[in-house]
Design a protein around this motif. Structure first.
Motif, PDB file in Angstrom:
ATOM      1  N   MET A  71       0.814  -1.216   0.000  1.00  0.00           N
ATOM      2  CA  MET A  71       0.000   0.000   0.000  1.00  0.00           C
ATOM      3  C   MET A  71       0.850   1.270   0.000  1.00  0.00           C
ATOM      4  O   MET A  71       0.559   2.232  -0.705  1.00  0.00           O
ATOM      5  N   ARG A  72       1.952   1.260   0.743  1.00  0.00           N
ATOM      6  CA  ARG A  72       2.765   2.480   0.845  1.00  0.00           C
ATOM      7  C   ARG A  72       3.426   2.837  -0.475  1.00  0.00           C
ATOM      8  O   ARG A  72       3.825   3.987  -0.695  1.00  0.00           O
ATOM      9  N   ASP A  73       3.579   1.868  -1.399  1.00  0.00           N
ATOM     10  CA  ASP A  73       4.272   2.100  -2.661  1.00  0.00           C
ATOM     11  C   ASP A  73       3.333   2.368  -3.822  1.00  0.00           C
ATOM     12  O   ASP A  73       3.788   2.624  -4.937  1.00  0.00           O
ATOM     13  N   ILE A  74       2.025   2.291  -3.598  1.00  0.00           N
ATOM     14  CA  ILE A  74       1.075   2.513  -4.692  1.00  0.00           C
ATOM     15  C   ILE A  74       1.072   3.993  -5.065  1.00  0.00           C
ATOM     16  O   ILE A  74       0.963   4.871  -4.208  1.00  0.00           O
ATOM     17  N   SER A  75       1.188   4.262  -6.372  1.00  0.00           N
ATOM     18  CA  SER A  75       1.289   5.638  -6.856  1.00  0.00           C
ATOM     19  C   SER A  75       0.212   5.894  -7.905  1.00  0.00           C
ATOM     20  O   SER A  75       0.272   5.352  -9.013  1.00  0.00           O
ATOM     21  N   LEU A  76      -0.772   6.729  -7.561  1.00  0.00           N
ATOM     22  CA  LEU A  76      -1.772   7.105  -8.550  1.00  0.00           C
ATOM     23  C   LEU A  76      -1.167   7.993  -9.627  1.00  0.00           C
ATOM     24  O   LEU A  76      -1.611   7.979 -10.780  1.00  0.00           O
ATOM     25  N   ALA A  77      -0.142   8.769  -9.279  1.00  0.00           N
ATOM     26  CA  ALA A  77       0.522   9.601 -10.280  1.00  0.00           C
ATOM     27  C   ALA A  77       1.197   8.726 -11.334  1.00  0.00           C
ATOM     28  O   ALA A  77       1.146   9.011 -12.535  1.00  0.00           O
ATOM     29  N   ARG A  78       1.836   7.646 -10.895  1.00  0.00           N
ATOM     30  CA  ARG A  78       2.456   6.725 -11.847  1.00  0.00           C
ATOM     31  C   ARG A  78       1.392   6.038 -12.704  1.00  0.00           C
ATOM     32  O   ARG A  78       1.585   5.819 -13.900  1.00  0.00           O
ATOM     33  N   LEU A  79       0.256   5.719 -12.103  1.00  0.00           N
ATOM     34  CA  LEU A  79      -0.848   5.123 -12.851  1.00  0.00           C
ATOM     35  C   LEU A  79      -1.291   6.057 -13.972  1.00  0.00           C
ATOM     36  O   LEU A  79      -1.450   5.637 -15.131  1.00  0.00           O
TER      37      LEU A  79
ATOM     38  N   VAL B 130       4.530  15.046  -7.305  1.00  0.00           N
ATOM     39  CA  VAL B 130       5.308  15.822  -6.336  1.00  0.00           C
ATOM     40  C   VAL B 130       4.714  15.680  -4.937  1.00  0.00           C
ATOM     41  O   VAL B 130       5.442  15.509  -3.948  1.00  0.00           O
ATOM     42  N   ALA B 131       3.372  15.723  -4.843  1.00  0.00           N
ATOM     43  CA  ALA B 131       2.719  15.578  -3.540  1.00  0.00           C
ATOM     44  C   ALA B 131       3.003  14.214  -2.935  1.00  0.00           C
ATOM     45  O   ALA B 131       3.228  14.096  -1.720  1.00  0.00           O
ATOM     46  N   GLU B 132       3.001  13.174  -3.773  1.00  0.00           N
ATOM     47  CA  GLU B 132       3.345  11.833  -3.276  1.00  0.00           C
ATOM     48  C   GLU B 132       4.746  11.816  -2.681  1.00  0.00           C
ATOM     49  O   GLU B 132       4.993  11.215  -1.627  1.00  0.00           O
ATOM     50  N   GLY B 133       5.687  12.468  -3.380  1.00  0.00           N
ATOM     51  CA  GLY B 133       7.065  12.500  -2.883  1.00  0.00           C
ATOM     52  C   GLY B 133       7.160  13.184  -1.533  1.00  0.00           C
ATOM     53  O   GLY B 133       7.874  12.713  -0.635  1.00  0.00           O
ATOM     54  N   VAL B 134       6.438  14.296  -1.366  1.00  0.00           N
ATOM     55  CA  VAL B 134       6.432  14.990  -0.077  1.00  0.00           C
ATOM     56  C   VAL B 134       5.836  14.093   1.000  1.00  0.00           C
ATOM     57  O   VAL B 134       6.363  13.982   2.117  1.00  0.00           O
ATOM     58  N   GLY B 135       4.727  13.417   0.669  1.00  0.00           N
ATOM     59  CA  GLY B 135       4.082  12.531   1.638  1.00  0.00           C
ATOM     60  C   GLY B 135       4.985  11.405   2.085  1.00  0.00           C
ATOM     61  O   GLY B 135       5.031  11.058   3.275  1.00  0.00           O
ATOM     62  N   ARG B 136       5.728  10.820   1.138  1.00  0.00           N
ATOM     63  CA  ARG B 136       6.619   9.710   1.496  1.00  0.00           C
ATOM     64  C   ARG B 136       7.801  10.190   2.331  1.00  0.00           C
ATOM     65  O   ARG B 136       8.301   9.457   3.186  1.00  0.00           O
ATOM     66  N   THR B 137       8.255  11.418   2.090  1.00  0.00           N
ATOM     67  CA  THR B 137       9.331  11.974   2.911  1.00  0.00           C
ATOM     68  C   THR B 137       8.874  12.124   4.355  1.00  0.00           C
ATOM     69  O   THR B 137       9.616  11.831   5.300  1.00  0.00           O
TER      70      THR B 137
ATOM     71  N   PRO C 288       6.852   7.478   5.354  1.00  0.00           N
ATOM     72  CA  PRO C 288       7.044   6.481   4.298  1.00  0.00           C
ATOM     73  C   PRO C 288       5.993   5.380   4.273  1.00  0.00           C
ATOM     74  O   PRO C 288       5.741   4.793   3.212  1.00  0.00           O
ATOM     75  N   ASP C 289       5.362   5.082   5.393  1.00  0.00           N
ATOM     76  CA  ASP C 289       4.395   3.980   5.442  1.00  0.00           C
ATOM     77  C   ASP C 289       2.957   4.434   5.201  1.00  0.00           C
ATOM     78  O   ASP C 289       2.032   3.627   5.279  1.00  0.00           O
ATOM     79  N   THR C 290       2.771   5.721   4.912  1.00  0.00           N
ATOM     80  CA  THR C 290       1.421   6.252   4.703  1.00  0.00           C
ATOM     81  C   THR C 290       1.209   6.547   3.224  1.00  0.00           C
ATOM     82  O   THR C 290       2.051   7.188   2.587  1.00  0.00           O
ATOM     83  N   ASN C 291       0.084   6.071   2.677  1.00  0.00           N
ATOM     84  CA  ASN C 291      -0.267   6.372   1.295  1.00  0.00           C
ATOM     85  C   ASN C 291      -1.370   7.426   1.299  1.00  0.00           C
ATOM     86  O   ASN C 291      -2.497   7.159   1.732  1.00  0.00           O
TER      87      ASN C 291
END
Length: 516
Positions: free
Chosen positions: A374-382, A410-417, A420-423
């Protein structure tokens, strides 16, 4: 001819820079015959590229070249970073890291710009003004100051001569896009001329700082009653076309997770608020901040999240919001035939394309992504991979969705920083599904249709007047055909698919100049 000769001189410098950074591969991807690209590499010194270029990815080499070419091309690289349909997903990802930073110009030039804008010296507007810039980008730089009323502010000032520099480079880009559209049939679907002109319009907005201030005010108005999200107050008395003054804020950058934790904040709660704020901007308001990198987001001592820099904003109309919500819900629920239906209904995929084939492509894109933790799922990549299949299904590019995809990335990157375990998109999922349930019922759509009908009726007198004017113009002037249409009719509609001889000769002449 004069325009062509002027632009050929500029092309010479660009080719040399691209060759130096081993980035001429972009020409071949644009459909220019490989033999001409090889000639360009040879004549422009491609064999003498910088020593470390061979170890870099193509997108990294291109980003470095655009950085070296200056402000216009830095902005072009940022625009291309949302066009994975043009440059590919890998290169778009590398271009998204392009740093919009340049050495600052002297403080006395900033003071001169302020005096020219307001007809008064900086000392008459500010009790103090720091000559040393705190940030310097391709279009403008920022200085700290204190107003004569004692308020701490940040003052953004355009670079001297930046308008003329952009006008020269945008003319070149428009010229090259016109050549590509006329002589590279594969490029026409991507509308290069329209894309360049859209880019020029976006740049024009960034170079009128009154419009940036207005965008910030609109965003603030949308979140007037929100307990968490904040926008600095605009100082309109000290804002003009080339100068923007706004409230200075004392906050912690949002990517400094350790500092935020020490201050007593829970990073996962900040990510949850980011997801909520982004959802509201996109789905509730249809107006979103298009540059959510960590430098533009910060957290105050009271836990409020502040945004700055409103030069890049996106708008999404209600019909596109419906499409986006239905499409994301379809992907999240594994309803790939539903995803196909949404695209066909919205007109993004022509009706003659196979519904089942598109559903198969959607499944091939989504399953590897949703199979991740779940933490690695990226809607931006989709979305990026979805845009990458545009050619196969004759999908037209959607600029507003391309900017949204980049902003999500970009928002995903900020969130993971931060956590990291939150999507953040899983946190936003109930909000999206709730919006769909509330806004896409038969009752809601009927109410909207009634509203649209009322607006059409209100516009009827103006439409009748415009129709009468058009009929009168036709009666006076007749029908005028574009010269290209006349030539096409005279040629019996024949399509020329080969690279034209004169165009090839022009490229070779340009490359020869580049070698001088």
């Amino acid at each position: 001819m004069i325009r062509a000769m002027r632009n050929i001189g500029r092309v010479r410098a660009i080719l040399r820079t691209l060759a130096r950074y081993d980035a001429l591969f972009l020409a071949e991807r644009a459909g220019i015959p490989p033999r001409l690209v090889r000639l360009a590499t040879r004549l422009s010194g491609g064999g003498r590229s910088l020593a470390d270029m061979a170890e870099r990815r193509p997108g990294e080499r291109l980003a470095a070249a655009l950085q070296a070419l200056g402000p216009s091309f830095i902005k072009l690289g940022q625009a291309l970073s949302v066009r994975s349909d043009l440059v590919g997903e890998d290169i778009a990802a590398d271009l998204s890291t392009l740093q919009d930073s340049l050495p600052p110009f002297p403080g006395e030039q900033a003071r001169a710009a302020i005096e020219a804008e307001f007809g008064r010296p900086a000392e008459a507007l500010f009790e103090s003004f720091d000559d040393e810039a705190v940030a310097a980008a391709s279009i403008a730089q920022v200085h700290f100051a204190v107003t004569t009323e004692g308020g701490p502010v940040a003052v953004k000032v355009l670079r001297p001569g930046i308008e003329a520099a952009f006008a020269r480079d945008l003319d070149l880009m428009d010229w090259l896009a016109g050549l590509a559209e006329r002589h590279l049939p594969a490029c026409r679907r991507l509308h290069p001329v329209e894309s360049v002109r859209t880019f020029a319009e976006a740049v024009a907005v960034e170079m009128d700082l009154r419009l940036e201030a207005a965008a910030g005010d609109e965003l603030a108005e949308n979140f007037r009653d929100d307990p968490v999200f904040r926008v600095p107050r605009m100082d309109w008395l000290r804002t003009g076309r080339r100068v923007l003054t706004l409230q200075r804020i004392g906050t912690t950058p949002i990517d400094e997770a350790d500092a935020l934790t020490r201050a007593g904040f829970q990073p996962d709660e900040i990510v949850a608020q980011m997801a909520r704020i982004f959802f509201l901007q996109v789905f509730r308001d249809g107006f979103f901040h298009g540059d959510l990198h960590p430098g533009n987001l910060s957290v105050a001592d009271d836990g409020t999240i502040w945004a700055v820099d409103f030069g890049i904003m996106g708008r999404i109309d209600r019909a596109t919001r419906y499409y986006l919500a239905e499409m994301l819900a379809g992907f999240l629920n594994g309803d790939y035939l539903g995803v196909a239906d949404v695209h066909i209904r919205a007109g993004y995929v022509p009706a003659h394309r196979s519904r089942e084939d598109f559903a198969q492509a959607a499944r091939a894109i989504a399953e590897p992504i949703f199979g991740l933790p779940m933490r690695d799922i990226s809607l931006a990549r989709l979305l990026a991979q979805l845009f990458a299949v545009t050619d196969r299904f004759e999908m037209e590019a959607q600029p507003q969705l391309l900017l949204l995809q980049k902003t999500m990335l970009v928002a995903e990157g900020v969130g993971r920083t931060l956590s990291p375990d939150t999507n953040m998109w899983e946190l936003a999922r109930p909000l999206i599904e709730g919006w769909v349930a509330e806004n896409m019922t038969a009752e809601a759509r009927a109410a909207e249709a009634i509203g649209d009908g009322v607006r059409v009726i209100e516009r009827l007198p103006a439409l009748v007047a415009e129709m009468g004017e058009s009929v009168g113009r036709l009666a006076r002037e007749g029908v005028r055909l574009h010269p290209d249409s006349v030539r096409a009719l005279a040629g019996g509609g024949r399509r020329r698919r080969r690279w034209p001889l004169w165009a090839g000769a022009a490229v070779v002449a340009t490359l020869a100049l580049a070698a001088l």
